[in-house]
Design an enzyme around this catalytic site. Sequence first.
Site, PDB file in Angstrom:
ATOM      1  N   ASP A   1       0.837  -1.199   0.000  1.00 40.10           N
ATOM      2  CA  ASP A   1       0.000   0.000   0.000  1.00 40.10           C
ATOM      3  C   ASP A   1       0.874   1.252   0.000  1.00 40.10           C
ATOM      4  O   ASP A   1       0.585   2.222   0.692  1.00 40.10           O
ATOM      5  CB  ASP A   1      -0.917  -0.021   1.232  1.00 40.10           C
ATOM      6  CG  ASP A   1      -1.997   1.063   1.164  1.00 40.10           C
ATOM      7  OD1 ASP A   1      -2.303   1.524   0.060  1.00 40.10           O
ATOM      8  OD2 ASP A   1      -2.506   1.447   2.227  1.00 40.10           O
TER       9      ASP A   1
ATOM     10  N   CYS B   1     -13.487   3.306   8.920  1.00 43.35           N
ATOM     11  CA  CYS B   1     -14.845   2.781   9.031  1.00 43.35           C
ATOM     12  C   CYS B   1     -14.838   1.340   8.557  1.00 43.35           C
ATOM     13  O   CYS B   1     -14.155   1.010   7.582  1.00 43.35           O
ATOM     14  CB  CYS B   1     -15.782   3.621   8.159  1.00 43.35           C
ATOM     15  SG  CYS B   1     -17.506   3.074   8.168  1.00 43.35           S
TER      16      CYS B   1
END
Length: 366
Positions: free
Chosen positions: A151, A258
């Site tokens: 990432d 989230c």
Amino acid sequence: MSHQSHPVPIQLPDVHVAAQMAATIKGWARALGFGNIGITDTDLSAAEPEFLKWLDKQYHGDMDYMAKHGTKRSRPAELVPGTLRVISVNLNYLPENAADGWQVLESPNKAYVARYAMGRDYHKVMRNKLQQLCTRISDTYGSFEYRVFADSAPVLEVALATKAGVGWRGKHTLLLNRQQGSWFFLGEIYTNLPLPIDPPTTAHCGSCSACIDICPTRAIVAPYELDARRCISYLTIEHKGSIPLELRPLIGNRVYGCDDCQLICPWNKFAVHTQEADFAVRNGLGSNDLVDCFAWTESEFAARMAGSAIYRIGYIQWLRNVAVGLGNAPTSPAVIHALTARQQDENALVREHVAWALGQHQHQRV
């Protein structure tokens, strides 16, 4: 590419040798704790138009880095010349000692932190493991060219993992796996090794729309299509400025990321807890009180978040996020006191969100 100087390209005499080498590498990867390992080529021509369309719609918001590398993201050999194959891996991160996600979300005085961020920063953990794998390959088979990613560069991770058979892209745009759900990180090795490629797996979302239906801000605008500008993960992590007023009440007590789309996903019934000690919950993250989080000084934030992915958003953004959480919390003397204490904060972004939060409580009391 990371490699030993002037590497001699590995010659794989026949398909049987190549297949055996791929199987051996996968075995080593599993021994390092990776859950699923797949190998694919560099052809992302099927994914590239969708990615470019997503950029055209401005769904990436402030994430300029999504666009600035041109086609390097969808053409691995442009990013790392000489790349023939991509080894894609996943690494489970769901800690066994974490508080139940739904319980924290239903406790509005608690600070909800995305499950992936409760332990040590995954970038370092993933990179270290991928580097160990590459070192073992070179020690056994000889020097080869490679570069590892976690990432951390323009890489279409989900598209590559899908092609490599590590899983399929869910309607929430995350990768799903029948045996592991979606609570995992993805990592890649770009390499010049001419290994055999794996077939993609089939998709198993069917007619389910649970992730779309539960998204608090309606960020999943269509199956497989995410408007990051509405996504709470984007708003609390990537977005550096003022959070749009209309979205603040929808954020609830989510102060970093989230997980709703993952918590609701039926495939996460099969999720596997991580065996990685670095991903165990640290500093009580995931069930801290909002009031306590808001009282941290900058040095306390730095000390508590050292080695955490949360450290990267910085103290000001953390206070901004917690202020929104406090604005959404039930009115109480403790909440009002915490907010009032920062009414004159030296940072304008913090002051603005504190003023909004106090306004929310005035409305509640009227």
